[in-house]
Design a protein around this motif. Structure first.
Motif, short mmCIF file in Angstrom:
data_model
loop_
_atom_site.label_atom_id
_atom_site.label_comp_id
_atom_site.label_asym_id
_atom_site.label_seq_id
_atom_site.Cartn_x
_atom_site.Cartn_y
_atom_site.Cartn_z
N ALA A 69 -23.32 8.36 -15.30
CA ALA A 69 -22.44 7.94 -16.28
C ALA A 69 -22.33 6.50 -16.52
O ALA A 69 -22.58 5.96 -17.62
N ILE A 70 -22.62 5.98 -15.21
CA ILE A 70 -22.38 4.43 -15.39
C ILE A 70 -23.98 3.66 -15.10
O ILE A 70 -24.08 2.70 -15.79
N LEU A 71 -24.49 4.26 -14.26
CA LEU A 71 -25.71 3.53 -14.16
C LEU A 71 -27.07 4.02 -14.91
O LEU A 71 -27.78 3.22 -14.94
N GLN A 72 -26.96 5.25 -15.22
CA GLN A 72 -28.01 5.72 -16.00
C GLN A 72 -27.95 5.85 -17.61
O GLN A 72 -28.72 6.34 -18.41
N GLU A 75 -15.93 10.22 -23.52
CA GLU A 75 -15.96 11.50 -22.80
C GLU A 75 -16.16 11.50 -21.46
O GLU A 75 -15.39 12.20 -20.51
N TYR A 76 -16.92 10.87 -20.69
CA TYR A 76 -17.25 10.89 -19.27
C TYR A 76 -16.23 10.10 -18.62
O TYR A 76 -15.64 10.63 -17.74
N ARG A 77 -15.34 9.28 -19.30
CA ARG A 77 -14.34 8.55 -18.46
C ARG A 77 -13.32 9.59 -18.25
O ARG A 77 -12.56 9.76 -17.11
N LEU A 97 -14.53 12.29 -15.67
CA LEU A 97 -14.48 11.85 -14.44
C LEU A 97 -13.06 11.53 -13.74
O LEU A 97 -12.86 11.62 -12.72
N THR A 98 -12.32 10.97 -14.66
CA THR A 98 -10.98 10.84 -14.20
C THR A 98 -10.32 12.08 -13.70
O THR A 98 -9.50 11.99 -12.69
N ASP A 99 -10.49 13.09 -14.41
CA ASP A 99 -9.82 14.29 -14.03
C ASP A 99 -10.34 14.85 -12.87
O ASP A 99 -9.79 15.39 -12.16
N MET A 100 -11.82 14.83 -12.76
CA MET A 100 -12.25 15.24 -11.57
C MET A 100 -11.97 14.25 -10.17
O MET A 100 -11.75 15.16 -9.16
#
Length: 236
Positions: A130-133, A140-142, A145-148
């Motif tokens: 989500a950050i590098l690619q 949505e990814y934020r 990933l925060t939940d995970m």
């Protein structure tokens, strides 16, 4: 060229992979693959990490998405009568560093008829993706990933989510001896501007130059498109 292999569901695909002894896992969005609707709508994208991409493609009779420019990564099959895109990443291709890809496959877990990563590897691989690619960390990814992270006992700074997630990622990578890598697929970026520790990048001058040339080409095209758009706007 022979016709594209057709399946009624994703389970038929993974059964063939199992019978052929292919070592693989689904990288992400695996819950969608259990829904017939996503295939019937023609919106299916299947991302696999495998030991050997050509063996996987052969086992399920997948065909190159672009027969004239087959690259060993982008394939397609038919599920529910609709074309499904299939990206086959394999150990050593730089999508993730080789050591991490090996660990992902060695620690994979069964999930409703196929294989996925264990929870820890899944979280950090998604942070990397989500950050590098990607060009930016999407909202949505934020959220996801925060939940995970919370499920793993980690706290993400909501005011600096990208930096917070990146710090967790680099600590995980350092602990396991992993590195940032340039992918052999030039369409997959390594977003150095995210603020990564550049000492953790595996040195590969050839791949770095290839990515630089491709990124420069995209930047020129984008610039020309914007100039053309502004020209039309001024004339209007």
């Amino acid at each position: 060229m022979s016709s594209i292999a057709t399946y009624q569901n994703f389970g038929e695909v993974t059964l063939l992979l199992e019978q052929a002894g292919c070592q693989y896992l689904v990288l992400r969005n695996f819950d969608e693959l259990l829904s017939d609707e996503v295939f019937m709508a023609g919106h299916a994208d299947i991302d696999l990490l495998c030991r050997n991409a050509s063996e996987v493609a052969k086992a399920i009779s997948a065909k190159p998405s672009n027969p004239g420019k087959a690259d060993g990564v982008h394939y397609c099959i038919n599920i529910k009568g609709k074309k499904a895109s299939l990206d086959l990443r394999q150990v050593g291709d730089g999508y993730y560093c080789t050591a991490w890809q090996e660990d992902m496959l060695n620690s994979r877990i069964p999930y409703k008829g196929f294989y996925i990563m264990d929870r820890t590897n899944l979280f950090y691989s998604l942070v990397y993706h989500a950050i590098l690619q990607k060009s930016t960390l999407s909202a949505e990814y934020r959220r996801r990933l925060t939940d995970m992270a919370r499920e793993l006992g980690l706290t993400v700074d909501e005011n600096a989510a990208e930096q917070s997630l990146l710090a967790y990622l680099e600590a995980f990578m350092a602990k396991n001896g992993y590195t940032y890598t340039y992918c052999t697929d030039k369409h997959v970026p390594l977003r150095r501007a995210a603020g990564i520790n550049r000492r953790m990048i595996k040195k590969d001058a050839g791949l770095r130059l290839r990515h630089f040339a491709y990124d420069a080409k995209l930047a020129v095209i984008d610039f020309l498109v914007r100039v053309k758009h502004l020209g039309r706007k001024s004339q209007g």
